[in-house]
Design a protein around this motif. Structure first.
Motif, PDB file in Angstrom:
ATOM      1  N   ALA A 166       0.778  -1.404  -0.036  1.00 27.60           N
ATOM      2  CA  ALA A 166       0.056  -0.003  -0.224  1.00 27.60           C
ATOM      3  C   ALA A 166       0.937   1.242   0.050  1.00 27.60           C
ATOM      4  CB  ALA A 166      -0.922   0.032   1.311  1.00 27.60           C
ATOM      5  N   VAL A 228      -3.992   3.982   2.631  1.00 27.73           N
ATOM      6  CA  VAL A 228      -5.193   3.515   1.364  1.00 27.73           C
ATOM      7  C   VAL A 228      -6.064   4.754   1.008  1.00 27.73           C
ATOM      8  CG1 VAL A 228      -4.831   1.273   2.097  1.00 27.73           C
ATOM      9  CG2 VAL A 228      -6.480   2.558   3.020  1.00 27.73           C
ATOM     10  N   ILE A 235      -8.078  -1.080  -6.428  1.00 25.32           N
ATOM     11  CA  ILE A 235      -7.704  -1.821  -5.327  1.00 25.32           C
ATOM     12  C   ILE A 235      -8.528  -2.959  -5.179  1.00 25.32           C
ATOM     13  CG2 ILE A 235      -6.957  -2.033  -2.914  1.00 25.32           C
ATOM     14  CD1 ILE A 235      -6.563   0.886  -2.581  1.00 25.32           C
ATOM     15  N   CYS A 265     -12.503   0.095  -6.708  1.00 26.00           N
ATOM     16  CA  CYS A 265     -11.967  -0.783  -5.506  1.00 26.00           C
ATOM     17  C   CYS A 265     -12.919  -1.896  -5.256  1.00 26.00           C
ATOM     18  CB  CYS A 265     -11.559  -0.151  -4.300  1.00 26.00           C
ATOM     19  SG  CYS A 265     -12.853   0.938  -3.463  1.00 26.00           S
TER      20      CYS A 265
END
Length: 335
Positions: A166, A228, A235, A265
């Motif tokens: 990350a 993050v 992601i 994500c």
């Protein structure tokens, strides 16, 4: 009675202080475990043992530490995508080879496995500051290779590796195409309270309650939840709901943090997945999830298509130049 209570309080206080002192002094040994009990620091097997096509890679981090890695290719001419894999905190990259072998077979990608400083054949001693430099050295190496598609580098991290990945992804928006996190914690600060419950009154991350008086003593906080929130690349979150080490709620909190600003994500749960075996318990669904994510978010750019387009542009340019030179003098206007 008063003296007895005072003695008891002093005794308990002394034990707590001693425990804190030991925790501060040996915290790196608790976070980083390069050698598993009963095993040696050296690799138990190499990719050759599993008949994988690989290259031993030696790197230098920015502070001069010598690092070892394996670059494993699906095929000699396979140009991508390439997965930059970051392991958990215990053992070395050899202990992940079976999983990586299946990854290569199922996904048909290249995989680059970095050995953190102090792990495997790499020199040095592990720390957050140092491992962050190691990860950057690995990405820089991949970005300079001419035998892969450098636009399709995908970072994959499990547990501690997720924290490493990350941070690297956040710092390299133009080099990392996407990030995959599996069973990753919100922070080491939060994990301290999970592993040693009495510490949750003194140490904790942004999502925890309490005074957090001793946070400044933690040298490797790995605050993934703060990182993050700054990532804009796609992601994929892979969460094993039977994780016995990192509470699955940590993965949910990470996803919630990202989903508020990043619509690329995806969160996928695996009901039978534990901390280390989600890839195994998830079966075909696990691998199809990763493959679909990369196909959707890190698509291949067809070289022949782009070259075809370039040829069309050149052809049309030459055609109009021809018309201008030939027809204009004759007719006054091009056809």
């Amino acid at each position: 009675m008063v003296s007895y209570v005072s003695a008891l309080l002093y005794g308990v206080g002394g034990i707590v202080v001693a425990g804190m002192a030991l925790l501060v002094a040996f915290q790196e040994k608790l976070v980083y475990v390069p050698v598993l009990p009963g095993l040696t620091k050296s690799y138990s097997i190499t990719p050759a043992r599993l008949r994988l096509l690989y290259e031993d890679v030696w790197l230098r981090s920015s502070d001069g530490v010598r690092l070892h890695a394996w670059f494993i290719k699906f095929l000699p001419e396979c140009r991508g995508p390439t997965v930059l894999f970051f392991q958990e905190n215990a053992g070395n990259i050899a202990h992940r080879l079976e999983m990586v072998r299946i990854m290569i077979q199922r996904l048909q990608y290249n995989v680059f496995m970095l050995s953190y400083r102090g792990y495997g054949a790499s020199d040095g001693y592990p720390s957050q500051h140092g491992i962050a430099k190691d990860a950057q050295a690995a990405l820089d190496h991949l970005s300079q290779r001419t035998d892969i598609d450098t636009s399709r580098i995908v970072v994959f991290g499990r547990s501690l590796g997720g924290a490493v990945g990350a941070l690297l992804t956040k710092n390299n928006p133009n080099k990392v195409a996407a990030l995959i996190l599996e069973n990753t914690f919100t922070s080491i600060l939060d994990m301290a309270g999970v592993l040693l419950p009495f510490l949750k009154w003194f140490i904790g991350g942004t999502s925890s309650k309490g005074p957090k008086l001793l946070n400044f003593l933690v040298r490797s906080p790995w605050s993934t939840i703060d990182i993050v929130g700054q990532i804009n690349q796609p992601i994929l979150f892979l969460s094993g709901l039977q994780d016995e080490m990192v509470p699955p709620s940590h993965m949910q909190m990470l996803y919630t943090k990202v989903a508020s600003h990043n619509r690329e994500c995806i969160f996928v749960e695996f009901p039978n997945g534990m901390h280390m075996d989600t890839w195994l318990a998830g079966g075909d669904h696990y691998w199809r999830t990763i493959q679909q994510f990369i196909e959707n978010h890190v698509p291949e750019i067809k070289e022949h298509e782009s070259s075809h387009d370039d040829k069309d542009i050149v052809y049309m340019t030459n055609y109009w130049m021809y018309c201008t030179l030939v027809f204009l003098p004759l007719h006054g206007n091009p056809p």
